[in-house]
Design an enzyme around this catalytic site. Structure first.
Site, short mmCIF file in Angstrom:
data_model
loop_
_atom_site.label_atom_id
_atom_site.label_comp_id
_atom_site.label_asym_id
_atom_site.label_seq_id
_atom_site.Cartn_x
_atom_site.Cartn_y
_atom_site.Cartn_z
N GLY A 50 0.70 -1.38 0.13
CA GLY A 50 0.09 0.10 -0.07
C GLY A 50 0.80 1.29 0.05
O GLY A 50 1.95 1.25 -0.52
N SER A 51 0.33 2.34 0.60
CA SER A 51 1.08 3.61 0.62
C SER A 51 2.20 3.79 1.34
O SER A 51 2.43 2.98 2.44
CB SER A 51 -0.01 4.69 0.91
OG SER A 51 -0.31 4.80 2.22
N THR A 52 3.17 4.75 1.08
CA THR A 52 4.34 4.76 1.76
C THR A 52 3.96 5.33 3.20
O THR A 52 4.71 4.83 4.10
CB THR A 52 5.33 5.62 1.04
OG1 THR A 52 5.73 5.15 -0.33
CG2 THR A 52 6.37 6.05 1.82
N GLU A 61 5.59 -3.73 0.81
CA GLU A 61 5.74 -3.18 -0.54
C GLU A 61 5.03 -1.90 -0.84
O GLU A 61 3.70 -1.89 -0.59
CB GLU A 61 5.17 -4.14 -1.54
CG GLU A 61 5.33 -3.79 -3.11
CD GLU A 61 4.20 -4.44 -3.87
OE1 GLU A 61 3.85 -4.12 -5.00
OE2 GLU A 61 4.09 -5.72 -3.83
N GLY A 70 2.75 2.62 5.29
CA GLY A 70 3.76 1.70 5.46
C GLY A 70 4.90 2.22 6.62
O GLY A 70 5.31 1.31 7.44
#
Length: 485
Positions: A230-232, A252, A235
């Site tokens: 998903g999104s940084t 990821e 994350g």
């Protein structure tokens, strides 16, 4: 299209059942906004029950022979093949993708299952030399245990199966929290595949839910590994929590990927690759090309041909097989993309394509006169927008491409392979493609990024051994050991 098997349900301990709090979420057709089914929403008690069930089932599952584990995964692949028409329609409606993208997902998910089945019998140990006479020393691998998995909405079937299948093949159990945007194709329909394939109860659980469900999964003491796609931004939050708990984590994350077009590139080929790299599935993938870096000698011609390709794409309801781009996933994502585009135009950028369609659709846009300070250039867009920046040399193209905190995938287009390889080898990315589009994925390839694009290992092939097992050193003494005390 409502399915009574999973309607208003979760999947816990091998059974579809109502959530403890009886909470639900409507599942909508992204093109029409019509509700076509309803999924259950888990609460914390549901997560705890799912983890407890998974932990109990994993101990037996890990003791099964590799042939037994492989047989389950191959049977899941067979069931998926039988139900491909259903999944095709489901993916089109739940994700807003065109039929070709749905077909790709089904095929890729099937490939992940078959590759994972082969992984179950991969040799996982080695005999080590020892400095102690008579000692037998070996290294092998053991399952992590329960893997908590959180998947995104853009490729819910294949990005789920890419983690679920190898984790199970190697003797783990999985508790899956799919995105609330795609709780069926990303979770409940996958659970039904495993049920139909005769998978043992408990090795796979599905708990659709909001942020608190994901947080509970990350924090749960009986979940030693978290895998998140998903999104940084999210994350980072997961990494902070998991790090404090000394928990294995694989992330990821997003990408702001560069497509470098050198002055000797074939323009027809380059613009075809550029259009596909930026506009496929509405630009809503982590491997979309978000930055077109084009050498100045060909920049005007590249922009003109790319814009012509963009204007030729039909935008609309993806159930129409003539449509090339479907709806955005939700109004929030559409508004964010429009805001970034408007900001860039206000700062001097120009849109050279014909214009946008009405919500929920977003026509592909080619944008020039961008600067390296604009959000449209520095951030992941997740919309069908292709910003183009002209550069004067190979060295400048490389410097601009590497000027990003992300590091997922880049591409280089050129007629001179030696020239292209020189740039490719210096790109700061986990994946690089020469004379091809940025969106690439194969079940055997090590997929993943560096920097803000990923943390942990890689997905695919032998990389999954490192992801979903722990190395163990074991020795056997030939006779009684003797120590000073």
């Amino acid at each position: 299209m409502q399915n009574e098997l999973w309607h208003r349900s979760l999947f816990v301990d091998g059974q579809f059942r109502r959530p403890a709090g009886d909470l639900t979420i409507d599942v909508r057709d992204k093109a029409t906004n019509q509700v076509f089914d309803t999924a259950g929403l888990a609460d914390l008690a549901d997560v705890d029950e799912a983890v407890e069930s998974a932990a109990a089932a994993q101990r037996d599952w890990a003791q099964r022979t590799y042939a037994e584990r492989a047989a389950v995964l191959r049977q899941v692949a067979a069931v998926l093949a039988d139900r491909a028409p259903f999944f095709r329609e489901l993916l089109i409606r739940e994700t807003g993708c065109i039929g070709g993208k749905a077909d790709y997902e089904i095929g890729a998910a099937t490939s992940e299952l078959h590759e994972a089945a082969g992984l179950a019998s991969r040799p996982v140990g080695e005999v080590l030399p020892s400095n102690h006479a008579g000692r037998f020393s070996v290294s092998d691998r053991v399952p992590v245990g329960v893997v908590g998995v959180m998947t995104p909405w853009n490729f819910p079937l294949v990005l789920g199966m890419r983690v679920i299948a190898p984790a199970l093949a190697l003797g783990n159990a999985v508790v899956l929290k799919p995105s609330p945007e795609t709780p069926i194709s990303g979770g409940l329909a996958i659970a039904e595949l495993f049920t139909a394939a005769g998978a043992p109860a408990g090795i796979f659980q599905v708990v659709p839910g909001e942020e608190k469900v994901g947080r509970r999964l990350v924090e749960h003491p009986a979940v030693p590994m978290i895998h998140f796609t998903g999104s940084t931004k999210v994350g980072r939050e997961i990494a902070a929590v998991a790090g404090g708990l000394l928990k294995k984590v694989s992330l990821e994350l997003g990408g702001n990927n560069a497509l470098i077009v050198l002055d000797d590139a074939d323009l027809e080929q380059a613009t075809m690759i550029g259009a596909w790299s930026s506009f496929h599935y509405q630009g809503q993938t982590c491997i979309t090309a978000g930055r077109h870096i084009v050498q100045r000698e060909i920049a005007d011609a590249y922009v003109a041909r790319l814009a012509a390709r963009a204007d030729a794409i039909t935008v609309g309801d993806p159930r129409d097989e003539t449509v090339g781009i479907g709806p955005m996933i939700n109004p929030r994502q559409q508004a964010r993309a429009q805001e970034m585009l408007d900001e860039a135009v206000a700062a001097g950028a120009r849109v050279v394509t014909t214009g946008s369609a009405a919500e929920p659709f977003f026509r592909p846009a080619v944008v020039v006169d961008v600067t390296r300070q604009m959000r449209l250039w520095t951030e992941e867009i997740f919309a069908p927008i292709a910003p183009v920046l002209a550069v004067d040399s190979d060295a400048e193209a490389l410097e601009v491409a590497n000027d990003s905190g992300y590091g997922l995938v880049d591409s280089v287009l050129t007629a001179d392979l030696a020239r292209g390889l020189a740039i490719a080898r210096s790109l700061s990315a986990g994946m690089v493609h020469l004379n091809d589009a940025t969106p690439q994925d194969e079940a055997l390839a090590p997929f993943g990024g560096i920097g803000q694009s990923g943390l942990g290992g890689r997905a695919g092939g032998d990389s999954n051994l490192d992801e979903f097992t722990e190395r163990r050193w074991m020795t056997v003494a030939a006779g009684p050991a003797h120590y000073p005390y």
